[in-house]
Design an enzyme around this catalytic site. Sequence first.
Site, PDB file in Angstrom:
ATOM      1  CE  LYS A 150      39.750  30.764  26.208  1.00  0.00           C
ATOM      2  NZ  LYS A 150      38.621  29.820  26.163  1.00  0.00           N
TER       3      LYS A 150
ATOM      4  CE1 TYR B 288      45.518  52.733  52.196  1.00  0.00           C
ATOM      5  CE2 TYR B 288      46.347  51.014  50.718  1.00  0.00           C
ATOM      6  CZ  TYR B 288      46.140  52.365  51.010  1.00  0.00           C
ATOM      7  OH  TYR B 288      46.539  53.311  50.121  1.00  0.00           O
TER       8      TYR B 288
END
Length: 369
Positions: free
Chosen positions: A46, A261
């Site tokens: 899956k 950042y």
Amino acid sequence: MHRVKPTPKLPLSAAPAVLHVDLGALAANYRSLQALAAGEVAGVVKANAYGLGVAAVARCLMTAGCRSFFVSSLAEGIELRSLEPEARVYVLEGTGSEPRRCRDERLVPVLNTLAEIDEWAQAGGGAPAALMLDTGMNRAGLDAGDVAALAQAPARLAALNIALLMTHLACADEPGHPLNQRQLERFAALRQLLPAVPTSIGNSAGALLGRDYHGDVVRPGIALYGGRPAVSGPNPMREVVRLEARVLQIRRIAPGTPVGYGASWSAAVPVRLATVGAGYADGYPRALGNRAFAIAAGQAVPVVGRVSMDLTTLDVSALPDGALAVRDHVQLIGGGMPLEAVAEAAGMVNYEILTGLSLRLPRRYEPAP
Ligand SMILES: *Cc1c(COP(=O)(O)O)cnc(C)c1O
């Protein structure tokens, strides 16, 4: 499938980051589970085979002897059917409210509710289906009351061609958990009420709990892909996945200089930094900023500053001068940096890391499928 191929007409060496998938190790993991198993070993593929690429993974598993697969949705089932016409494909979410399509694609729905059972009985035309029995997870499947209702309705049962009776373990990754044994007992009791057909119990962790927890078909996913099935202890599986990123720049910074950042990290001493070409858009989680380590020139080096969308900065001061150069590759996952260590640093589990690996990463299969 197109979506897992490298950008057309560009060499892999042009990619700032590459996901290496060791198909030899995948096949070896399949075979080692096969050696443990009481019966058949299916492959759970899956979510695009946990992010690795369902086309190459299914082909590799078929070659290793796997004949049955589990996917999540009808769409995944249709995709796998087109890739592997000979495989038996079970769909964990059932018919997707499209029982005719499911039947026409020769998919085996895992029926989870009485309503879906009746819908399938009308449209499935006697094609095989699996039943999921909920024995303690309280998530999906028929509960004890549903099974009793089914058992008391022989016509309803007669309209079904039950190929597999399934249950799913809630705590298999904790071998000592009392719910494991309780789920086995409940499953045995519910089975008595239904036709005697093959069973399927364990996932990867269940496969390692011993044969009582297998049933006739064991359903590993994460273990095939090299993830550690249990919450702790050594990992018996071979590593399949390696995320490598290219060094784009190396710079020296002075004490007090911030990185990235938010200026969340600053050098305390003179530091050599390597900026590498992978970030959270590749599935290297932002939560790893200032927390994870990567392998550069064979040595563990810390991620410093925040992980950006496409870039991550490493403090490579500990490496000898010249040991790492622009265009060299570092290992962010695998190659000495266990998947589980990365997951833990991110406050995640190995499943989340694998399924989060971005489709923009070229997958490089070794050997080529
Ligand atoms: C995902 C899934 C599996 C595979 O689980 P792993 O822990 O990855 O081995 C097996 N059975 C069901 C019902 C699942 O949803």
